[in-house]
Design a protein around this motif. Structure first.
Motif, PDB file in Angstrom:
ATOM      1  N   GLY A 178       0.774  -1.187   0.121  1.00  0.00           N
ATOM      2  CA  GLY A 178      -0.065   0.063   0.053  1.00  0.00           C
ATOM      3  C   GLY A 178       0.871   1.183   0.051  1.00  0.00           C
ATOM      4  N   PHE A 179       1.997   1.362  -0.217  1.00  0.00           N
ATOM      5  CA  PHE A 179       2.884   2.287  -0.225  1.00  0.00           C
ATOM      6  C   PHE A 179       4.306   1.910  -1.134  1.00  0.00           C
ATOM      7  N   ARG A 180       4.683   3.060  -1.546  1.00  0.00           N
ATOM      8  CA  ARG A 180       5.809   3.193  -2.522  1.00  0.00           C
ATOM      9  C   ARG A 180       6.939   4.078  -1.893  1.00  0.00           C
ATOM     10  N   SER A 181       8.387   3.696  -1.854  1.00  0.00           N
ATOM     11  CA  SER A 181       9.419   4.586  -1.274  1.00  0.00           C
ATOM     12  C   SER A 181      10.011   5.249  -2.594  1.00  0.00           C
ATOM     13  N   GLY A 182      10.513   6.421  -2.641  1.00  0.00           N
ATOM     14  CA  GLY A 182      10.975   7.221  -3.605  1.00  0.00           C
ATOM     15  C   GLY A 182      12.675   7.142  -3.286  1.00  0.00           C
ATOM     16  N   TRP A 183      13.444   7.774  -3.859  1.00  0.00           N
ATOM     17  CA  TRP A 183      14.840   8.013  -3.614  1.00  0.00           C
ATOM     18  C   TRP A 183      15.091   8.901  -2.678  1.00  0.00           C
ATOM     19  N   LEU A 184      15.903   8.883  -1.574  1.00  0.00           N
ATOM     20  CA  LEU A 184      16.516   9.622  -0.994  1.00  0.00           C
ATOM     21  C   LEU A 184      17.080  10.856  -1.291  1.00  0.00           C
ATOM     22  N   GLN A 185      17.003  12.185  -1.282  1.00  0.00           N
ATOM     23  CA  GLN A 185      17.438  13.284  -2.341  1.00  0.00           C
ATOM     24  C   GLN A 185      17.745  14.225  -1.320  1.00  0.00           C
ATOM     25  N   THR A 186      18.700  15.231  -2.205  1.00  0.00           N
ATOM     26  CA  THR A 186      19.231  16.607  -1.092  1.00  0.00           C
ATOM     27  C   THR A 186      17.982  17.493  -1.429  1.00  0.00           C
ATOM     28  N   ALA A 187      18.255  18.773  -0.765  1.00  0.00           N
ATOM     29  CA  ALA A 187      17.269  19.890  -0.765  1.00  0.00           C
ATOM     30  C   ALA A 187      17.005  20.477  -2.310  1.00  0.00           C
ATOM     31  N   GLU A 188      18.018  20.087  -3.074  1.00  0.00           N
ATOM     32  CA  GLU A 188      17.839  20.685  -4.385  1.00  0.00           C
ATOM     33  C   GLU A 188      17.283  19.611  -5.291  1.00  0.00           C
ATOM     34  N   GLY A 189      16.872  18.347  -4.828  1.00  0.00           N
ATOM     35  CA  GLY A 189      16.309  17.412  -5.601  1.00  0.00           C
ATOM     36  C   GLY A 189      17.479  16.718  -6.373  1.00  0.00           C
ATOM     37  N   ASP A 190      18.691  16.513  -5.867  1.00  0.00           N
ATOM     38  CA  ASP A 190      19.463  15.681  -6.266  1.00  0.00           C
ATOM     39  C   ASP A 190      19.653  14.303  -5.734  1.00  0.00           C
ATOM     40  N   LEU A 191      20.164  13.312  -6.230  1.00  0.00           N
ATOM     41  CA  LEU A 191      20.468  12.232  -5.372  1.00  0.00           C
ATOM     42  C   LEU A 191      21.775  12.424  -4.674  1.00  0.00           C
ATOM     43  N   PRO A 192      21.697  11.945  -3.493  1.00  0.00           N
ATOM     44  CA  PRO A 192      23.078  12.135  -2.441  1.00  0.00           C
ATOM     45  C   PRO A 192      24.188  11.445  -2.916  1.00  0.00           C
ATOM     46  N   GLY A 193      25.348  11.640  -2.568  1.00  0.00           N
ATOM     47  CA  GLY A 193      26.656  11.173  -2.807  1.00  0.00           C
ATOM     48  C   GLY A 193      26.556   9.613  -1.853  1.00  0.00           C
ATOM     49  N   PRO A 194      27.913   9.069  -2.042  1.00  0.00           N
ATOM     50  CA  PRO A 194      28.181   7.561  -1.407  1.00  0.00           C
ATOM     51  C   PRO A 194      27.708   7.418  -0.255  1.00  0.00           C
ATOM     52  N   ASP A 195      28.310   8.747   0.666  1.00  0.00           N
ATOM     53  CA  ASP A 195      28.406   8.635   2.164  1.00  0.00           C
ATOM     54  C   ASP A 195      27.876  10.195   2.765  1.00  0.00           C
ATOM     55  N   GLN A 196      26.858  10.039   3.515  1.00  0.00           N
ATOM     56  CA  GLN A 196      26.195  11.368   4.042  1.00  0.00           C
ATOM     57  C   GLN A 196      26.656  11.377   5.481  1.00  0.00           C
ATOM     58  N   PRO A 197      27.443  12.482   5.820  1.00  0.00           N
ATOM     59  CA  PRO A 197      27.958  12.746   7.171  1.00  0.00           C
ATOM     60  C   PRO A 197      27.010  13.150   8.018  1.00  0.00           C
ATOM     61  N   GLN A 198      27.499  12.967   9.378  1.00  0.00           N
ATOM     62  CA  GLN A 198      26.401  13.457  10.624  1.00  0.00           C
ATOM     63  C   GLN A 198      26.110  15.069  10.235  1.00  0.00           C
ATOM     64  N   GLY A 199      24.749  15.137  10.397  1.00  0.00           N
ATOM     65  CA  GLY A 199      24.413  16.609  10.149  1.00  0.00           C
ATOM     66  C   GLY A 199      23.819  16.765   8.896  1.00  0.00           C
ATOM     67  N   THR A 200      23.809  16.042   8.023  1.00  0.00           N
ATOM     68  CA  THR A 200      23.370  16.124   6.491  1.00  0.00           C
ATOM     69  C   THR A 200      21.799  16.065   6.661  1.00  0.00           C
ATOM     70  N   VAL A 201      21.118  16.935   5.994  1.00  0.00           N
ATOM     71  CA  VAL A 201      19.511  16.857   5.794  1.00  0.00           C
ATOM     72  C   VAL A 201      19.102  16.248   4.507  1.00  0.00           C
ATOM     73  N   LEU A 202      18.415  15.322   4.521  1.00  0.00           N
ATOM     74  CA  LEU A 202      17.861  14.806   2.975  1.00  0.00           C
ATOM     75  C   LEU A 202      16.333  14.765   3.239  1.00  0.00           C
ATOM     76  N   TYR A 203      15.849  14.518   1.875  1.00  0.00           N
ATOM     77  CA  TYR A 203      14.514  14.473   1.974  1.00  0.00           C
ATOM     78  C   TYR A 203      14.036  13.105   1.390  1.00  0.00           C
ATOM     79  N   TRP A 204      12.813  12.567   1.549  1.00  0.00           N
ATOM     80  CA  TRP A 204      12.675  11.131   1.221  1.00  0.00           C
ATOM     81  C   TRP A 204      11.077  11.086   0.857  1.00  0.00           C
ATOM     82  N   PRO A 205      10.743  10.941  -0.312  1.00  0.00           N
ATOM     83  CA  PRO A 205       9.067  10.763  -0.713  1.00  0.00           C
ATOM     84  C   PRO A 205       8.702   9.615  -0.385  1.00  0.00           C
ATOM     85  N   LEU A 206       7.413   9.219   0.052  1.00  0.00           N
ATOM     86  CA  LEU A 206       6.445   8.363   0.319  1.00  0.00           C
ATOM     87  C   LEU A 206       5.243   8.328  -0.546  1.00  0.00           C
ATOM     88  N   GLY A 207       4.914   7.471  -0.979  1.00  0.00           N
ATOM     89  CA  GLY A 207       3.305   7.268  -1.545  1.00  0.00           C
ATOM     90  C   GLY A 207       2.616   6.382  -0.945  1.00  0.00           C
TER      91      GLY A 207
END
Length: 274
Positions: free
Chosen positions: A59-88
């Motif tokens: 009943g749900f779908r998960s999208g790609w984790l992304q940056t505030a600009e809508g880009d895909l993040p790099g290989p490792d995101q350090p402590q304090g990084t804020v990311l955005y995650w779409p759910l449907g």
């Protein structure tokens, strides 16, 4: 009128902050089920457990984790990084859970060895589009009111990164189409990014630029009212209308999760009357 899309689709955008001191690897959609259930369990553990055991579609779908600009993040995101995650959500009970999370999200959630802070959940938006398009035919135009500063990232003639404050049709439509592709696992009936230059035009406008400070960077963003003539190709006006109506919740352009690019949209006219 479902416009070829899955009826009842609802999306929310979850803001996550990396709290653990180890880097967070990019989260693929197929890896997000565990994180979804962690969030849903915080709202209703019993309902989340039953959903997890259900052999049908969850009943749900998960999208790609992304940056505030809508880009895909790099290989490792350090402590304090804020990311955005779409759910449907595609089922009513899951939709209710996601809506409830908008006001009762847990402060943090564990995912493997990582601890993620949950800062915000965007309200949901239905994308079935029954109300987006008049039954009399495809809309001919869209009035878009850019209510907060709006900017678009792009490149100049020398290939350098620049930020545009003018909501050119291609920047607006292609940016929304890319965001849709990452957030909604249901394709639009027409690939709007393949449209010819000039398929969408600005008919009239009244606006100005405003200055904003973002992370010690000065950015100019446009506000005002624009009327866009929608494309005449079969199905293209309808697809563009769905995107623009969806933009009222998803935002447009650069830094939309931070309040940039908030719009109100009114559709009108019919293609037969052009």
């Amino acid at each position: 009128m479902a416009v070829g899309l899955a009826p009842g689709w609802t999306t929310v955008m979850v803001e996550l902050e990396v709290l653990s001191d180890r880097g967070l690897a990019p989260l693929r959609p197929d890896q997000g089920h565990g994180l979804v259930f962690e969030l849903l369990s915080a709202w209703d553990p019993e309902a989340a457990t039953e959903l997890h055991r259900d052999p049908r579609d969850k009943g749900f779908r998960s999208g790609w984790l992304q940056t505030a600009e809508g880009d895909l993040p790099g290989p490792d995101q350090p402590q304090g990084t804020v990311l955005y995650w779409p759910l449907g959500a595609t089922r009513p009970e899951v939709r209710q859970m996601l809506y409830a999370l908008a006001g009762a999200a847990p402060e943090e959630v564990r995912f493997g060895a990582n601890v993620l802070g949950v800062r915000m959940v965007w309200p949901g938006v239905d994308v079935a589009a029954e109300d987006a398009i008049d039954e009399s035919g495809d809309p001919a135009w869209a009035d878009v009111d850019f209510q907060t500063p709006t900017a678009f990232r792009g490149r100049d003639s020398a290939g350098r990164n620049v930020v545009h404050s003018w909501p050119a049709p291609r920047l607006l439509i292609e940016g929304l189409a890319r965001r849709w592709e990452r957030m909604i696992p249901v394709p639009l009936p027409v690939d709007l990014r393949a449209m010819d230059e000039g398929a969408v035009t600005i008919e009239r406008w009244a606006g100005r630029c405003l200055r904003a400070e973002v992370e010690r960077q000065t950015v100019w963003g446009g506000v005002g009212q624009f009327r866009y003539r929608l494309p005449v190709e079969p199905g293209a006006a309808r697809a563009a209308a769905v995107l623009l109506r969806w933009a009222e919740a998803a935002g447009v352009g650069w830094r939309a999760p931070h309040g940039f690019g908030q719009v109100a949209v009114e559709l009108g006219g019919t293609q037969r009357g052009r």
